[in-house]
Design an enzyme around this catalytic site. Structure first.
Site, mmCIF file in Angstrom:
data_model
loop_
_atom_site.group_PDB
_atom_site.id
_atom_site.type_symbol
_atom_site.label_atom_id
_atom_site.label_comp_id
_atom_site.label_asym_id
_atom_site.label_seq_id
_atom_site.Cartn_x
_atom_site.Cartn_y
_atom_site.Cartn_z
ATOM 1 N N HIS A 23 0.799 -1.198 -0.134
ATOM 2 C CA HIS A 23 -0.110 -0.085 -0.052
ATOM 3 C C HIS A 23 0.738 1.183 -0.112
ATOM 4 O O HIS A 23 0.654 2.106 -0.920
ATOM 5 C CB HIS A 23 -0.834 -0.083 1.136
ATOM 6 C CG HIS A 23 -1.706 1.123 1.532
ATOM 7 N ND1 HIS A 23 -3.093 1.144 1.389
ATOM 8 C CD2 HIS A 23 -1.456 2.364 1.659
ATOM 9 C CE1 HIS A 23 -3.633 2.308 1.788
ATOM 10 N NE2 HIS A 23 -2.685 3.100 1.792
ATOM 11 N N GLU A 24 1.820 1.275 0.984
ATOM 12 C CA GLU A 24 2.600 2.252 0.948
ATOM 13 C C GLU A 24 3.594 2.770 -0.289
ATOM 14 O O GLU A 24 3.767 3.788 -0.739
ATOM 15 C CB GLU A 24 3.681 2.149 2.431
ATOM 16 C CG GLU A 24 2.844 2.472 3.522
ATOM 17 C CD GLU A 24 1.825 3.719 3.733
ATOM 18 O OE1 GLU A 24 2.260 4.635 3.042
ATOM 19 O OE2 GLU A 24 0.883 3.400 4.003
ATOM 20 N N HIS B 123 1.647 4.376 -3.187
ATOM 21 C CA HIS B 123 1.839 5.881 -2.875
ATOM 22 C C HIS B 123 3.162 6.127 -3.271
ATOM 23 O O HIS B 123 3.183 7.485 -4.140
ATOM 24 C CB HIS B 123 1.772 6.275 -1.365
ATOM 25 C CG HIS B 123 0.293 6.098 -0.717
ATOM 26 N ND1 HIS B 123 -0.822 6.761 -1.256
ATOM 27 C CD2 HIS B 123 -0.136 5.605 0.247
ATOM 28 C CE1 HIS B 123 -1.941 6.390 -0.556
ATOM 29 N NE2 HIS B 123 -1.483 5.725 0.368
HETATM 30 ZN ZN LIG Z 1 -2.296 5.205 2.307
#
Ligand SMILES: [Zn+2]
Length: 369
Positions: A60-61, A64
């Site tokens: 998830h990170e 980003h």
């Molecule tokens: Zn996030």
């Protein structure tokens, strides 16, 4: 950000793990082993699931960060917390579109992972029950991660999406940030209030433990929103200033050929300063700071000239007189430096230090301007 340790670098981004993660790791593993403590299979599944959960948050990170980087928002490090990560960006997005893409990338990644685990669940549910259980849990937790992060309170992903939309519509970055962080604080307070109600009233059969969790998350969100608000104010205060307005022209200059002892006794003891420009008759040749001096052992101070240990001009980051102050602070953050000479026509005309910038911000804050 303390209380975290380095995990290593991935795609050039430093990943750090906050200590609260170990509590989560144990809680997740134990809750999955709960049905049968004596079974090695359950223990193995519990540990594997916790590791996959951790990998999901990492992905998830990373989503980003990689989308951010593709949109010219460099990420220096990411610290993984209980419910996600906090990225340390050295500069904010330059456009609403870039911010939107970067914010959406994380939850989108979590939803994709969630769907993949759902597929695994479908394929294994009649054949391999333990794997199906594990896949189902990861399907739920990744969906929950996406949903939680989409709550429109800054600095959660949803808050960033909200800000980018406000920014796009109003064209006003500062006001959009102010509104989005206020909403973020509101979300935090609602969580705390909801948590307290659960602790005392137990609605829907929820117990006091869930209530405490909610209070804790709310407290964390409120803190993060307030910190983002202060940071945005700081950045706003620097905007509109140029390097020549914030630099100091009153900086000490020392000759190339003096020794470190002469520098320490003749300049540092008397002025208490920690940063010097080193020059000869042709102009500035380098910069000398306390870490440079500390690189020489004390017995050698008498025989080492400052020219040997200074950072030469061609290795320095330099600022232009009309460069804006905010971009200078960002450049300092990116290269982890505390001072930059301002150069015009090949000549040093001033020095900007981090202390200068912070003093300026404090003074402005005190005057309320
Ligand atoms: Zn996030």
């Amino acid at each position: 950000m303390g209380n975290a340790f380095n995990l290593g670098k991935l795609f050039g981004i430093q990943f750090r793990l906050h200590y609260t993660w170990f509590i989560i790791f144990v809680l997740v593993t134990v809750s999955l082993v709960y049905p049968d403590w004596s079974s090695p299979l359950y223990w193995a599944m519990g540990i594997v699931t916790s590791l996959l959960f951790f990998t999901s948050i990492l992905a998830h990170e990373l989503a980003h960060s990689l989308v951010g980087r593709a949109n010219n928002i460099p990420i220096k490090s990411i610290t993984l917390f209980v419910f996600g990560g906090v990225a340390q960006m050295t500069r904010e997005a330059r456009s609403a579109g870039a911010e939107l893409k970067m914010a959406v990338a994380g939850p989108a990644c979590s939803l994709v992972i969630s769907s993949l685990f759902y597929l695994v669940f479908l394929f294994t549910k009649d054949a391999v029950a333990p794997v199906a259980d594990m896949a189902f849990w990861l399907f739920i937790i990744n969906a929950a991660l996406a949903a939680f992060n989409l709550i429109p309170g800054f600095p959660l992903d949803g808050g960033r999406v909200f800000r980018s939309i406000l920014w796009q519509v109003t064209g006003n970055y500062k006001r959009s940030t102010r509104i989005a962080t206020r909403v973020g604080q509101g979300v935090g307070y609602s969580f705390i209030l909801g948590g307290i109600l659960i602790v005392f009233l137990h609605p829907f059969g929820l117990d006091w433990f869930s209530g405490l969790w909610l209070v804790f998350i709310g407290w964390f969100l409120e803190n993060a929103a307030s910190a983002s608000y202060r940071q945005a104010q700081w950045r706003g205060a620097l905007q509109g200033f140029t390097a020549s307005q914030v630099m100091t022209s009153d900086y000490p200059v020392v000759p190339l050929s003096i020794t470190v002892s002469q520098l320490v006794q003749g300049y540092i003891f008397t002025s208490g300063r920690g940063c010097f420009l080193v020059a000869d008759e042709d102009g500035v040749r380098g910069i000398l700071t306390l870490p440079n001096i500390k690189s020489v052992s004390q017995p050698n101070w008498g025989v080492t000239q400052v020219r040997e240990i200074m950072t030469p001009v061609d290795k320095l980051k330099i600022a232009h007189p009309d460069q804006d102050a905010l971009s200078i602070l960002e450049q300092m953050d990116e290269s982890s430096i505390n001072q930059m000479p301002v150069v015009s026509g090949g000549r040093v005309i001033g020095l900007i230090t981090r202390d200068n910038l912070i003093r300026l911000l404090r003074t402005r804050a005190e005057l309320g301007i």
